[in-house]
Design an enzyme around this catalytic site. Sequence first.
Site, PDB file in Angstrom:
ATOM      1  N   ASP A 215      48.544  39.240  46.623  1.00  0.00           N
ATOM      2  CA  ASP A 215      47.776  38.108  45.758  1.00  0.00           C
ATOM      3  C   ASP A 215      48.041  36.643  45.884  1.00  0.00           C
ATOM      4  O   ASP A 215      46.869  35.514  45.657  1.00  0.00           O
ATOM      5  CB  ASP A 215      48.377  38.901  44.151  1.00  0.00           C
ATOM      6  CG  ASP A 215      47.419  39.839  43.825  1.00  0.00           C
ATOM      7  OD1 ASP A 215      46.366  40.956  44.254  1.00  0.00           O
ATOM      8  OD2 ASP A 215      48.186  40.498  42.789  1.00  0.00           O
TER       9      ASP A 215
ATOM     10  N   ASP B 202      51.816  45.996  41.522  1.00  0.00           N
ATOM     11  CA  ASP B 202      52.400  44.672  41.072  1.00  0.00           C
ATOM     12  C   ASP B 202      53.378  44.827  40.492  1.00  0.00           C
ATOM     13  O   ASP B 202      53.946  45.699  40.018  1.00  0.00           O
ATOM     14  CB  ASP B 202      51.332  44.456  40.038  1.00  0.00           C
ATOM     15  CG  ASP B 202      49.630  44.239  40.730  1.00  0.00           C
ATOM     16  OD1 ASP B 202      49.575  43.282  41.521  1.00  0.00           O
ATOM     17  OD2 ASP B 202      48.536  44.713  39.815  1.00  0.00           O
TER      18      ASP B 202
END
Length: 156
Positions: A129, A114
């Site tokens: 995402d 991330d």
Amino acid sequence: MLSIFGMSLALIIDQVTKYLVEKNMTYFQRIDLIGDIFGLRYVKNTGVAFGLFSSQEPLVLVSVAVSLVMAIVVLSMVFASKLSRFETFLIGVIVGGAVGNNLIDRLRLGHVVDFLEFRGFPAIFNAADSCIVFGAILLILSMYRRERRDSRNTRD
């Protein structure tokens, strides 16, 4: 065919951006892009969505399995329904995001990379995402508009 294009596009963007982050940033490094409001921060997510349950490996395996099942179900919907071309593309983008995060990363790395961080937002996320969230929002809006248009046409 558009669903495969959408899926491929989401996977490529996701995997290339994660590769660039892994190769050019140190763990937990932050690079401000828009003041201190938005930036990049390299983290490893070993949990499920938004880092939840990071110490519970069986849940991560469940997440991988659910992604596989979701990909199969959603792609079968594409071939069995009368979706617009745009909606078919969006389903591919959503599936590509799910496959990028939960299958490729977890099988290849054992975690998800991330790196997108908004100050005040409770989680750091990535391109996959974003593909899932924005793809789903656009898909819902498109289907809603189509249903409204179809219902107006049947009343006339």
